[in-house]
Design a protein around this motif. Structure first.
Motif, PDB file in Angstrom:
ATOM      1  N   ARG A  63       0.835  -1.200   0.000  1.00  0.00           N
ATOM      2  CA  ARG A  63       0.000   0.000   0.000  1.00  0.00           C
ATOM      3  C   ARG A  63       0.869   1.250   0.000  1.00  0.00           C
ATOM      4  O   ARG A  63       0.553   2.242  -0.635  1.00  0.00           O
ATOM      5  CB  ARG A  63      -0.917  -0.004   1.225  1.00  0.00           C
ATOM      6  CG  ARG A  63      -2.302  -0.533   0.924  1.00  0.00           C
ATOM      7  CD  ARG A  63      -3.293  -0.087   1.984  1.00  0.00           C
ATOM      8  NE  ARG A  63      -2.921  -0.526   3.300  1.00  0.00           N
ATOM      9  CZ  ARG A  63      -3.178  -1.735   3.772  1.00  0.00           C
ATOM     10  NH1 ARG A  63      -3.822  -2.600   3.034  1.00  0.00           N
ATOM     11  NH2 ARG A  63      -2.791  -2.078   4.981  1.00  0.00           N
ATOM     12  N   LYS A  76       1.379 -16.207  -2.602  1.00  0.00           N
ATOM     13  CA  LYS A  76       0.270 -17.132  -2.848  1.00  0.00           C
ATOM     14  C   LYS A  76       0.462 -17.978  -4.107  1.00  0.00           C
ATOM     15  O   LYS A  76      -0.495 -18.582  -4.565  1.00  0.00           O
ATOM     16  CB  LYS A  76      -1.034 -16.338  -3.023  1.00  0.00           C
ATOM     17  CG  LYS A  76      -1.406 -15.480  -1.843  1.00  0.00           C
ATOM     18  CD  LYS A  76      -2.194 -16.241  -0.835  1.00  0.00           C
ATOM     19  CE  LYS A  76      -2.667 -15.313   0.267  1.00  0.00           C
ATOM     20  NZ  LYS A  76      -3.351 -16.031   1.326  1.00  0.00           N
ATOM     21  N   LEU A  79      -0.918 -21.491  -4.151  1.00  0.00           N
ATOM     22  CA  LEU A  79      -2.380 -21.570  -4.133  1.00  0.00           C
ATOM     23  C   LEU A  79      -2.934 -21.277  -5.531  1.00  0.00           C
ATOM     24  O   LEU A  79      -3.883 -21.910  -5.998  1.00  0.00           O
ATOM     25  CB  LEU A  79      -2.921 -20.559  -3.124  1.00  0.00           C
ATOM     26  CG  LEU A  79      -4.303 -20.809  -2.540  1.00  0.00           C
ATOM     27  CD1 LEU A  79      -4.386 -22.183  -1.927  1.00  0.00           C
ATOM     28  CD2 LEU A  79      -4.625 -19.762  -1.499  1.00  0.00           C
ATOM     29  N   MET A 311      -9.610 -17.454  -5.423  1.00  0.00           N
ATOM     30  CA  MET A 311      -9.594 -17.983  -4.062  1.00  0.00           C
ATOM     31  C   MET A 311      -8.426 -17.392  -3.282  1.00  0.00           C
ATOM     32  O   MET A 311      -8.564 -17.037  -2.109  1.00  0.00           O
ATOM     33  CB  MET A 311      -9.477 -19.498  -4.129  1.00  0.00           C
ATOM     34  CG  MET A 311      -9.367 -20.167  -2.799  1.00  0.00           C
ATOM     35  SD  MET A 311      -9.334 -21.937  -3.027  1.00  0.00           S
ATOM     36  CE  MET A 311      -7.815 -22.135  -3.920  1.00  0.00           C
ATOM     37  N   LEU A 313      -7.294 -14.602  -3.650  1.00  0.00           N
ATOM     38  CA  LEU A 313      -7.663 -13.216  -3.360  1.00  0.00           C
ATOM     39  C   LEU A 313      -8.690 -13.109  -2.238  1.00  0.00           C
ATOM     40  O   LEU A 313      -9.040 -12.013  -1.822  1.00  0.00           O
ATOM     41  CB  LEU A 313      -8.224 -12.557  -4.614  1.00  0.00           C
ATOM     42  CG  LEU A 313      -7.195 -12.165  -5.665  1.00  0.00           C
ATOM     43  CD1 LEU A 313      -7.877 -11.842  -6.964  1.00  0.00           C
ATOM     44  CD2 LEU A 313      -6.389 -10.985  -5.181  1.00  0.00           C
ATOM     45  N   SER A 314      -9.223 -14.246  -1.773  1.00  0.00           N
ATOM     46  CA  SER A 314     -10.252 -14.159  -0.736  1.00  0.00           C
ATOM     47  C   SER A 314      -9.642 -13.800   0.610  1.00  0.00           C
ATOM     48  O   SER A 314     -10.365 -13.496   1.549  1.00  0.00           O
ATOM     49  CB  SER A 314     -11.015 -15.473  -0.634  1.00  0.00           C
ATOM     50  OG  SER A 314     -10.172 -16.471  -0.108  1.00  0.00           O
ATOM     51  N   ASP A 315      -8.319 -13.848   0.710  1.00  0.00           N
ATOM     52  CA  ASP A 315      -7.655 -13.428   1.935  1.00  0.00           C
ATOM     53  C   ASP A 315      -7.846 -11.915   2.097  1.00  0.00           C
ATOM     54  O   ASP A 315      -7.375 -11.134   1.276  1.00  0.00           O
ATOM     55  CB  ASP A 315      -6.168 -13.774   1.829  1.00  0.00           C
ATOM     56  CG  ASP A 315      -5.424 -13.475   3.106  1.00  0.00           C
ATOM     57  OD1 ASP A 315      -5.899 -12.615   3.871  1.00  0.00           O
ATOM     58  OD2 ASP A 315      -4.381 -14.090   3.340  1.00  0.00           O
ATOM     59  N   PRO A 316      -8.562 -11.488   3.168  1.00  0.00           N
ATOM     60  CA  PRO A 316      -8.912 -10.061   3.259  1.00  0.00           C
ATOM     61  C   PRO A 316      -7.697  -9.133   3.237  1.00  0.00           C
ATOM     62  O   PRO A 316      -7.796  -7.998   2.779  1.00  0.00           O
ATOM     63  CB  PRO A 316      -9.668  -9.949   4.579  1.00  0.00           C
ATOM     64  CG  PRO A 316      -9.563 -11.257   5.249  1.00  0.00           C
ATOM     65  CD  PRO A 316      -9.146 -12.270   4.254  1.00  0.00           C
ATOM     66  N   GLN A 317      -6.552  -9.616   3.703  1.00  0.00           N
ATOM     67  CA  GLN A 317      -5.371  -8.755   3.710  1.00  0.00           C
ATOM     68  C   GLN A 317      -4.881  -8.432   2.309  1.00  0.00           C
ATOM     69  O   GLN A 317      -4.303  -7.383   2.070  1.00  0.00           O
ATOM     70  CB  GLN A 317      -4.241  -9.473   4.440  1.00  0.00           C
ATOM     71  CG  GLN A 317      -4.313  -9.329   5.926  1.00  0.00           C
ATOM     72  CD  GLN A 317      -3.003  -9.737   6.552  1.00  0.00           C
ATOM     73  OE1 GLN A 317      -2.522 -10.833   6.329  1.00  0.00           O
ATOM     74  NE2 GLN A 317      -2.429  -8.842   7.322  1.00  0.00           N
ATOM     75  N   ARG A 319      -6.810  -8.712  -0.504  1.00  0.00           N
ATOM     76  CA  ARG A 319      -7.906  -8.600  -1.450  1.00  0.00           C
ATOM     77  C   ARG A 319      -7.760  -7.386  -2.368  1.00  0.00           C
ATOM     78  O   ARG A 319      -8.227  -7.399  -3.503  1.00  0.00           O
ATOM     79  CB  ARG A 319      -9.225  -8.520  -0.683  1.00  0.00           C
ATOM     80  CG  ARG A 319     -10.393  -8.953  -1.480  1.00  0.00           C
ATOM     81  CD  ARG A 319     -11.531  -9.355  -0.614  1.00  0.00           C
ATOM     82  NE  ARG A 319     -11.875  -8.314   0.346  1.00  0.00           N
ATOM     83  CZ  ARG A 319     -12.898  -8.397   1.169  1.00  0.00           C
ATOM     84  NH1 ARG A 319     -13.676  -9.442   1.143  1.00  0.00           N
ATOM     85  NH2 ARG A 319     -13.158  -7.443   2.017  1.00  0.00           N
ATOM     86  N   ALA A 320      -7.095  -6.330  -1.887  1.00  0.00           N
ATOM     87  CA  ALA A 320      -7.001  -5.113  -2.683  1.00  0.00           C
ATOM     88  C   ALA A 320      -6.131  -5.313  -3.925  1.00  0.00           C
ATOM     89  O   ALA A 320      -6.176  -4.506  -4.845  1.00  0.00           O
ATOM     90  CB  ALA A 320      -6.439  -3.985  -1.836  1.00  0.00           C
ATOM     91  N   TYR A 322      -6.122  -7.392  -6.428  1.00  0.00           N
ATOM     92  CA  TYR A 322      -6.685  -8.341  -7.386  1.00  0.00           C
ATOM     93  C   TYR A 322      -6.118  -8.163  -8.782  1.00  0.00           C
ATOM     94  O   TYR A 322      -6.020  -9.107  -9.544  1.00  0.00           O
ATOM     95  CB  TYR A 322      -8.212  -8.226  -7.397  1.00  0.00           C
ATOM     96  CG  TYR A 322      -8.725  -6.870  -7.808  1.00  0.00           C
ATOM     97  CD1 TYR A 322      -9.094  -6.622  -9.109  1.00  0.00           C
ATOM     98  CD2 TYR A 322      -8.823  -5.831  -6.881  1.00  0.00           C
ATOM     99  CE1 TYR A 322      -9.553  -5.383  -9.484  1.00  0.00           C
ATOM    100  CE2 TYR A 322      -9.273  -4.596  -7.247  1.00  0.00           C
ATOM    101  CZ  TYR A 322      -9.633  -4.372  -8.550  1.00  0.00           C
ATOM    102  OH  TYR A 322     -10.069  -3.134  -8.933  1.00  0.00           O
ATOM    103  N   TYR A 326      -4.903 -11.183 -11.312  1.00  0.00           N
ATOM    104  CA  TYR A 326      -5.466 -11.458 -12.632  1.00  0.00           C
ATOM    105  C   TYR A 326      -4.423 -11.277 -13.732  1.00  0.00           C
ATOM    106  O   TYR A 326      -4.464 -11.965 -14.750  1.00  0.00           O
ATOM    107  CB  TYR A 326      -6.689 -10.572 -12.877  1.00  0.00           C
ATOM    108  CG  TYR A 326      -7.860 -10.965 -12.011  1.00  0.00           C
ATOM    109  CD1 TYR A 326      -8.164 -12.308 -11.814  1.00  0.00           C
ATOM    110  CD2 TYR A 326      -8.644 -10.019 -11.371  1.00  0.00           C
ATOM    111  CE1 TYR A 326      -9.220 -12.683 -11.004  1.00  0.00           C
ATOM    112  CE2 TYR A 326      -9.709 -10.389 -10.562  1.00  0.00           C
ATOM    113  CZ  TYR A 326      -9.987 -11.729 -10.381  1.00  0.00           C
ATOM    114  OH  TYR A 326     -11.028 -12.102  -9.583  1.00  0.00           O
TER     115      TYR A 326
END
Lengths: 358, 339
Positions: A63, A76, A79, A311, A313-317, A319-320, A322, A326
């Motif tokens: 960030r 990840k 995964l 999936m 990206l489903s980790d809330p930390q 998620r931004a 994405y 992709y």
């Protein structure tokens, strides 16, 4: 009269760009437009993807930088690539990917187009099955609802293509058959399946089909999706093959008949080799489509490459980030589809050369 | 031919309307040796695989608890990730034994869909997240505000209903992708973001530069009781799933945790003795071992532990207990007596 121009340092690039970039007023305009677009887009893209990018670390570091967060992928990647396949066993899907790539490369060169290729694919798919399922000494059993990522995408598309092809040949021949029943059945099959989008086929397979079965009897989800993809692809391939069949001159059929060949001999030795050669571009196009369409299994809860990215990206930390996820998935898809389409161009050139020689 | 047709008709009728005998699901589960549990394809904190591909989350813990109650082993679960469209059919068709997937309990789902909801394991509701700079105290102060919302969801409809009912004007900025909507809000494209409270808390904790600059407004404009469901027709199985969750709340009420459960078996409190199977007989009615609740608490933990670990302050979501606190602390979680 031709005077040899003085060859300066810039002459070659100048000539090259005259020929390729500024040949006519129209192409000059397009060249300038493209250059302007690149000038506008490229610096900020490079800045985002490379200069300001964060390659490892935590979400806070990402960030802070404002660049691409490749740290998400570093964190990840397993995964994304393998989905929820048991972590310690992930060398198995990795080997399966290698097996697939080797088989594809072996199938690529025309000198390998022999009968053993069929056996190699049969053996290769069995090997992939053993690797993925296990259940033999040394390989613990892994249920196929834990398969995911790139291996699943490759399994769905490769099995889909390999198994739909024979079905497509039969359908294409059936549609040109002189027997009305065979012809009607083929036409009905092809038109029915082509009339439905793949999404609804998968929906039917995964949502409606189980309701028709008695309670307690279920057919495996992966198998249902795979069957749907095979049956769907076959209808499209059949029309491609039929295009090739129609392009064969009538004389070829008559000559084959005159030699006293049976229908199947004629088809196998004379007609199909010529017909298939003609339709390589649309066939490869269909293969690419099938490869990409497997991502639709996301709607039935299978983790292909795209859904395993989702999936991750489903980790809330994370998620931004994405876009980064992709982009990576897109790159993997691009590698495979670009390889397929370059191969198709190579093949056309090569087969053209063969034809000229004869 | 006629005979064949009527035989086929009989088969078909049997296939679609096979009356479920009592105990059918439970018998199948016992014969199989695993509980087949429908979960989310990936919703952080509720049901998602961790970095090693192992399932974790508040919903996943319900699956694990049921396996612990039935088999004494929380690992005996087979997870079936389901998309939103598939989830009800998967339960109806028998593909899964229970559905623990962020599913809102509604009347039509309970009646027309052939399902039975067992218990609410998370009370959620749609709310608003705003930047403190905006200076609003409640949702009704949002008149004229732009609101980021994901398209094609009931969230969007609820927002429109709320604006109409309160005669305020909200300008929805609809965005297809949830992550993108969240990013748009954080980067300041909208004054507010609307979604389920749990999701808003996750955005606040993980996606904002400084969570303290943001606040979730107190109003909830929809009710989303997220519950576990089973198929109709097997009362015993329904009871097992229902009481599994009750045991987790009861354990929290009685102060029994995964850490102290062994000591608690020596407790003189008759309620704790009944729960942990020290007093024999409570498992019999369910058809499971008397140690059923002991196994749940030992292996999965009580509801409070599960909450903290997956969605509470010990997790990345950092949700407050809110409505999901025990009734003794102002929440809605109220255990039915185990006796």
């Amino acid at each position: 009269m031709t005077t040899e121009p003085t060859v300066g340092l810039l002459t070659v690039p100048w000539r090259w760009s005259r020929r390729h970039l500024f040949q006519s007023p129209g192409s000059s305009v397009l060249t300038l437009l493209a250059a302007w677009l690149l000038w506008k887009v490229l610096p900020s893209a490079v800045n985002w993807a490379l200069v300001k990018a964060v390659w490892s670390g935590d979400p806070a570091a990402c960030r802070a930088s404002g660049g691409a967060c490749w740290a998400f992928v570093t964190e990840k990647y397993r995964l994304i690539l393998f989905g929820i396949y048991p972590y310690d066993e992930q060398w198995r899907p990795l080997t399966a990917i290698v097996v697939f790539v080797v088989m594809m490369l072996a199938s690529a060169h025309p000198s390998c187009w022999r009968r053993w290729l069929i056996w190699m694919w049969a053996g290769g798919l069995v090997l992939v099955g053993i690797l993925m399922w296990g259940g033999v000494p040394g390989l613990p059993y892994v249920s196929n609802d834990r398969w995911g990522g790139l291996p699943l995408t490759l399994i769905l598309s490769a099995t889909g293509i390999v198994l739909s092809f024979p079905l497509a040949l039969l359908l294409a021949l059936g549609r040109r058959s002189r027997l009305p029943a065979v012809r009607a059945a083929s036409v009905a099959y092809i038109e029915l399946w082509r009339g439905v989008p793949l999404v609804s086929v998968l929906f039917m397979a995964s949502i409606m089909f189980p309701l028709f079965l008695p309670e307690g009897i279920t057919v495996d989800k992966l198998l249902r999706a795979q069957a749907g993809i095979i049956l769907f692809t076959a209808a499209y391939l059949a029309e491609n093959v039929r295009g090739g069949l129609q392009a064969i001159a009538r004389g070829q059929f008559e000559a084959a008949d005159a030699l006293g060949l049976s229908y199947w001999q004629k088809t196998r030795l004379i007609i199909l080799p010529q017909a298939l050669r003609l339709v390589i571009p649309p066939l490869v196009g269909q293969f690419i489509t099938t490869f990409k369409d497997t991502s639709l299994v996301v709607i039935i809860g299978l983790y292909d490459l795209l859904s395993s990215t989702k999936m991750a990206l489903s980790d809330p930390q994370w998620r931004a980030f994405y876009i980064e996820g992709y982009v990576v998935a897109a790159l993997i898809y691009t590698v495979f589809t670009a390889a397929m389409s370059y191969y198709s161009q190579y093949l056309e050139r090569r087969l053209d050369r063969d034809r000229r020689r004869s | 031919m006629k005979y064949f047709l009527s035989a086929a008709a009989v088969c078909l009728t049997a296939a679609v309307s096979l009356p479920a005998q009592a105990g059918q699901t439970f018998d199948a589960v016992k014969a199989r040796g695993t509980v087949t549990c429908g979960v989310h394809t990936g919703l952080g904190g509720f049901g998602a695989p961790d970095a090693k591909g192992e399932w974790a989350g508040l919903d996943v813990d319900v699956c694990r608890a049921v396996a612990a109650a039935v088999f004494g082993d929380a690992k005996k679960v087979r997870y079936v990730p389901l998309s939103a469209q598939q989830r009800l059919t998967a339960l109806q068709s028998g593909e899964i034994d229970l559905l623990s997937r962020n599913t809102t309990w509604t009347m039509s789902r309970d009646t027309a869909s052939g399902l039975l909801f067992t218990a609410v394991n998370f009370y959620d509701g749609q709310g608003f997240l705003v930047n403190k700079k905006l200076g609003v105290k409640g949702a009704k102060d949002l008149n004229g505000a732009t609101v980021c919302v994901q398209t094609g969801t009931t969230t969007e409809l609820n927002l429109a209903d709320f604006a109409r009912a309160n005669k305020i004007e909200l300008k929805p900025v609809t965005i297809e992708n949830f992550e993108e909507a969240a990013n748009a809000f954080v980067s300041g494209r909208c004054d507010a973001m609307t979604s389920d409270g749990s999701q808003l808390a996750a955005i606040r904790a993980n996606q904002t530069p400084n969570p303290d600059d943001y606040v979730i407004l107190p109003e909830r404009i929809s009710k989303e009781p997220l519950a576990t469901a089973v198929r109709q027709g097997d009362d015993q199985w329904f009871n097992i799933v229902k009481w599994t969750f009750q045991a987790m709340i009861e354990a929290e009420e009685r102060g029994v945790t995964s850490a102290n459960v062994d000591d608690m078996t020596k407790s003189s409190d008759p309620n704790v003795q009944r729960l942990l199977g020290v007093t024999a007989g409570m498992g019999k009615g369910l058809g499971v071992d008397d140690k059923w609740a002991y196994n749940i608490i030992k292996q999965v933990g009580n509801y409070g532990e599960s909450f903290e670990r997956n969605v509470g302050h010990g997790s990345k979501l950092k949700l407050d207990r809110g409505l999901n606190a025990l009734w003794t602390r102002g929440g809605m979680m109220y255990a039915i007596p185990v006796r």
